[in-house]
Design an enzyme around this catalytic site. Sequence first.
Site, mmCIF file in Angstrom:
data_model
loop_
_atom_site.group_PDB
_atom_site.id
_atom_site.type_symbol
_atom_site.label_atom_id
_atom_site.label_comp_id
_atom_site.label_asym_id
_atom_site.label_seq_id
_atom_site.Cartn_x
_atom_site.Cartn_y
_atom_site.Cartn_z
ATOM 1 C CB THR A 137 44.350 40.690 28.514
ATOM 2 O OG1 THR A 137 43.429 41.683 29.004
ATOM 3 C CG2 THR A 137 43.591 39.408 28.243
ATOM 4 C CG ASP A 169 39.302 49.489 30.412
ATOM 5 O OD1 ASP A 169 39.834 50.124 31.347
ATOM 6 O OD2 ASP A 169 38.834 48.349 30.557
ATOM 7 N N GLY A 177 32.645 44.877 34.929
ATOM 8 C CA GLY A 177 34.050 44.680 35.210
ATOM 9 C C GLY A 177 34.206 44.118 36.609
ATOM 10 C CB VAL A 178 37.217 43.420 38.673
ATOM 11 C CG1 VAL A 178 37.498 42.996 40.106
ATOM 12 C CG2 VAL A 178 37.863 42.454 37.696
ATOM 13 C CB SER A 179 35.690 47.222 41.199
ATOM 14 O OG SER A 179 36.569 47.938 40.346
ATOM 15 C CG ASP A 212 43.767 46.038 29.286
ATOM 16 O OD1 ASP A 212 44.192 44.935 28.882
ATOM 17 O OD2 ASP A 212 42.688 46.175 29.877
ATOM 18 C CG ASN A 261 39.918 47.432 26.734
ATOM 19 O OD1 ASN A 261 38.823 47.197 27.230
ATOM 20 N ND2 ASN A 261 41.053 47.140 27.350
ATOM 21 C CE LYS A 302 40.880 43.587 27.558
ATOM 22 N NZ LYS A 302 40.797 42.620 28.672
#
EC number: 2.7.11.19
Length: 387
Positions: A187, A168, A29-31, A150, A155, A152
């Site tokens: 998203t 998530d 993921g991003v972080s 979120d 997830n 989708k």
Amino acid sequence: MTRDAALPGSHSTHGFYENYEPKEILGRGVSSVVRRCIHKPTCKEYAVKIIDVTGGGSFSAEEVQELREATLKEVDILRKVSGHPNIIQLKDTYETNTFFFLVFDLMKKGELFDYLTEKVTLSEKETRKIMRALLEVICALHKLNIVHRDLKPENILLDDDMNIKLTDFGFSCQLDPGEKLREVCGTPSYLAPEIIECSMNDNHPGYGKEVDMWSTGVIMYTLLAGSPPFWHRKQMLMLRMIMSGNYQFGSPEWDDYSDTVKDLVSRFLVVQPQKRYTAEEALAHPFFQQYVVEEVRHFSPRGKFKVICLTVLASVRIYYQYRRVKPVTREIVIRDPYALRPLRRLIDAYAFRIYGHWVKKGQQQNRAALFENTPKAVLFSLAEDDY
């Protein structure tokens, strides 16, 4: 960076390393990064989500605090919904000054997104099973005033028996009575119209749990058609399509589906939130009721004879229909191969194997749009986009 180099030092995470042995990376993921891990006392496999709250040292003190609070909120919500059969179970947590370790059940079948990529489209029967479970999860969340924000296919995870597990909860939020949200998160292709409007209108009253139902409609459409209902190469035009509810059942796949399933999708993709189906209303829709079998059936000789007669009649009609089927000529295949369902599935499967990605089959159908979502949900400001 090597796999081992990406791991936090054991001196700062003694509790985790004492109980678990980290293995290969499953996702990023991003972080954060997700790894398979082994529980040392039992040798059972789990998945650990390792969150670097410092962003590798690039975050400001304020950003570090925000990410830490968001992670703690995610953990709190996961504990509140613990025990639901279709929600990923948080098994263990470890926290240091720079890292969070969240240990979950390992879902070896991976994401619903990957399953859809392999299958191209799902049948009504498969979609019914997945959507019923998803709606039951959403119903449970909404009763607790929790909005996921979120939803989708990425997830939604699958276990060995093809049961779903929602995961998530990073953007999830538990609302107070009457509370509305204004943050723009999620998203892009799954955003509800009211979320987009919030970013464009400072006087917008905000949004609530209804945004999850819109995302549910996008998921259901995507499972059946193999491509999302709203897509344009220019993001701003795609967002305009979402705000106006501009979608169609125009791709060849929809010819194979019943009006009942199309009706349910259209009940989700309603621009006005107050007119959109709730999870409870959706579960009562005929799409989920038509195959419910009564546990006790009363024997009726007359009814049984009627069924036999209808079966024989149907068999005769099918036989004569089969006899009248026209042969598939070379001209038909060249003119419109996608009109033939077996050929359509064959072409889709081989296109992916040859090119490594899906090909565009028409202006209203672009499977490539499925692969434009980032691994982690996107945060963005619409005010910065140019028309």
